[in-house]
Design an enzyme around this catalytic site. Sequence first.
Site, PDB file in Angstrom:
ATOM      1  N   HIS A  83       0.831  -1.211   0.000  1.00 50.40           N
ATOM      2  CA  HIS A  83       0.000   0.000   0.000  1.00 50.40           C
ATOM      3  C   HIS A  83       0.861   1.255   0.000  1.00 50.40           C
ATOM      4  O   HIS A  83       1.878   1.338   0.667  1.00 50.40           O
ATOM      5  CB  HIS A  83      -1.021  -0.015   1.137  1.00 50.40           C
ATOM      6  N   ASP A  96       5.836   2.495   7.183  1.00 53.05           N
ATOM      7  CA  ASP A  96       4.602   1.752   6.910  1.00 53.05           C
ATOM      8  C   ASP A  96       3.816   2.559   5.880  1.00 53.05           C
ATOM      9  O   ASP A  96       3.147   3.506   6.240  1.00 53.05           O
ATOM     10  CB  ASP A  96       3.811   1.576   8.211  1.00 53.05           C
ATOM     11  N   GLU A 134      -5.342   1.594   2.085  1.00 53.22           N
ATOM     12  CA  GLU A 134      -5.233   0.409   2.942  1.00 53.22           C
ATOM     13  C   GLU A 134      -5.545   0.766   4.382  1.00 53.22           C
ATOM     14  O   GLU A 134      -6.221   0.021   5.091  1.00 53.22           O
ATOM     15  CB  GLU A 134      -3.818  -0.180   2.839  1.00 53.22           C
ATOM     16  N   GLU A 135      -5.049   1.906   4.822  1.00 52.32           N
ATOM     17  CA  GLU A 135      -5.132   2.266   6.242  1.00 52.32           C
ATOM     18  C   GLU A 135      -6.562   2.547   6.705  1.00 52.32           C
ATOM     19  O   GLU A 135      -6.819   2.651   7.896  1.00 52.32           O
ATOM     20  CB  GLU A 135      -4.247   3.487   6.531  1.00 52.32           C
ATOM     21  N   ASP A 182       4.257  -5.588   3.600  1.00 57.29           N
ATOM     22  CA  ASP A 182       3.897  -4.451   4.450  1.00 57.29           C
ATOM     23  C   ASP A 182       4.932  -4.311   5.566  1.00 57.29           C
ATOM     24  O   ASP A 182       5.971  -4.988   5.562  1.00 57.29           O
ATOM     25  CB  ASP A 182       2.478  -4.698   5.013  1.00 57.29           C
ATOM     26  N   HIS A 231       2.696   4.201  13.077  1.00 52.67           N
ATOM     27  CA  HIS A 231       1.529   5.071  13.280  1.00 52.67           C
ATOM     28  C   HIS A 231       1.813   6.140  14.337  1.00 52.67           C
ATOM     29  O   HIS A 231       0.916   6.605  15.020  1.00 52.67           O
ATOM     30  CB  HIS A 231       0.265   4.273  13.623  1.00 52.67           C
TER      31      HIS A 231
HETATM   32 ZN   LIG Z   1       0.743  -0.969   6.528  1.00 54.27          ZN
END
Ligand SMILES: [Zn+2]
Lengths: 336, 350
Positions: free
Chosen positions: B70, B173, B202-203, B225, B316
């Site tokens: 992604h 990420d 994707e998130e 990923d 994140h």
């Molecule tokens: Zn990811």
Amino acid sequence: MKSLIQKLTETFSPSGYENAIREVIRREVEPLADELRVDALGNLIARKGPSTGSGPAKGKKRLMLAAHMDEIGLIATHIDENGFVRFTGIGGIRPQALTGGRVRFVNGAAGVIGIERLSDPSKAPTLEQCFIDVGATSPKDCPVKVGDVCGFDRPFLDLGRRLVAKAMDDRIGCAVLIETLRALESTPHEVYFVFTTQEEVGLRGAHTAAFGVEPEIGLSVDVTGTGDTPKGSRMAVSLGKGPAIKVKDSGMLSDPRLVAWMCAGAEKARLPYQREVLEGGTTDAMAMQVSRAGVPAGCLSIPSRYIHSPSEMVDYEDVQNAVKLLTALVSKPIEW
Amino acid sequence: MPAIGNAQLKLLERLSNACAVSGDEGEVRKIVLAEIEGRADEIKVDALGNVLAIKKGSERKRLRVMLSAHMDEVGFMLVADDGEGIFRFEVIGSIDPRQLPGKAVLVGRDHTPGVIGARPIHLTTADERKRAIPVDSLRIDLGPGGKAKPGDRATFATPFRRVGPSLLGKALDNRLGVATLIELLRNAPPNVDLLAAFTVQEEIGLRGAKVAAFALDPDLGIAVDATPAHDQPSWDGEPAPFYNTRLGLGPALYVADRATLSDPRLVRWLTDSAEAAGLPYQIRQPGGGGTDAGAIHRARAGVPAVSVSVPHRYPHTAASLARLDDWKNTLALLHTALTRLTPAVLAGER
Ligand SMILES: [Zn+2]
Ligand SMILES: [Zn+2]
């Protein structure tokens, strides 16, 4: 049929690891089906009746009957320095149903579930506070690795009219499909008996199987709860009053035409039935209903007590009546 | 055999510094398209913005393998202009609101610098400091004249850096996955048809991968990923049984997460490939989370799928940290596994 139910429920096949149960079911349905296949996600798909190639006929439908063959289970996340196995759940695991339980891994290893000393014993433990003792003393002699999967270990119990087993959800549905296929002498329909995978983690097998089968009618056969135990849930379904015809659950509204067809079928065959509204939970029918451009869907339920515990109970007459009803329904042309 | 050298690290740096919050992946897409130009038989951008590139093999009996990485990252969206360059915002994707106050951000396609303002400690009470500040009480401050409008996205402003054996950045990420997939496409082995999907959204729920898998209709799928490593030494000496993955132990192979139960045949193929090549790997602890594999395996009549991730700490948040060696080993394992991929891997039933 009881020995079939025992064989099905005593097989270990948590979601995603359905090889063992698929082999048991394949041996039953192989001589009965006109065609058999296994798809990419492991769904076992058995056809009975004329194929699509034989062309349309009045009242002929392509039907998908789905019962999930997976069961809830546990999956190892960590082996500690003393050989204890930490785990998380596959499907709807409730920690209060684990205490003192025994498990068996797909690789054959067995163990018991232990719990850390709880600072507040009045509260149910969390999954993180539970572990499996497989009799090991270190990661070296532990027969289980991270990622290994197990199911509850509990023998089948025959109480006469009432039957108890782990994984009655939904091996009882598998048993109903197998016996229906056996009882079905002929059918005008193209009927797909689909033994689905990964239902307990989100109807995943039924989702892809429905795309592949492309049914005109989708019917799942699964367990539903009851309201007939001391201070239990409020629900107008009881053990022993016949299979339940689902009107609604929390994931699907049954097609009213299907509900009417099923109720009329039960009345015509003089079989007992109950109308079901389930407030928590859903079945493969939800996935079938929204497949491709949409599919009329419904569900024939087997009332069951203590669902998702290692001892799920059904009524044998409900089970037999479900077979009779389903057989009667798919034997005749469908007009509406 | 693809390798990671200076060129690949430079590419990762550009990818990590690019801003591509879910739904606005254009900046990363542009880099990807430029990097893969002329390296595939067919390249297109689909309706949702996924980049789909097909590199056909030359040998007979090839499996069609979809590799998905992604392009999007978690971040923010401005939702209201309070005046004087101060904007209310919402979080896009999952970010712990405790990570926000005091962080520098880049807003919009021009990367306008700003900050998520926080009250200085002098002006707070001890009681206030104990509580997390809800997102609707926070603002992004660009200063008067700050060029932005509601709907603009924003990301953390952390520039990519190398820190000893580690890589540090705001969007490892999944720019690690994107960079890996670019290298795999450039070095695609002849025994497979490589279907590369650089996916969007994707998130916020695997949305790009869902339509990409439908369009590509592959024989199997692999999500590439980055996954959390929560492996810091325990401060009180107590055993820590929940770490997801650990840095330095190699690529993380998935058996189960909330979105997918990996196809056991593919897990076996990957572990066999790693062992045959003498490459390290680890099994990611089964549990929550989800990758594009969750959408791929449910496509059409079903697709065998698995995920391979580079472990990294602090995903994140404003800055996550991965080990260069884990990235190298992830690329090596995927490449070596692809060269060993024959229809026999999927010949038996799942
Ligand atoms: Zn990811
Ligand atoms: Zn069920």
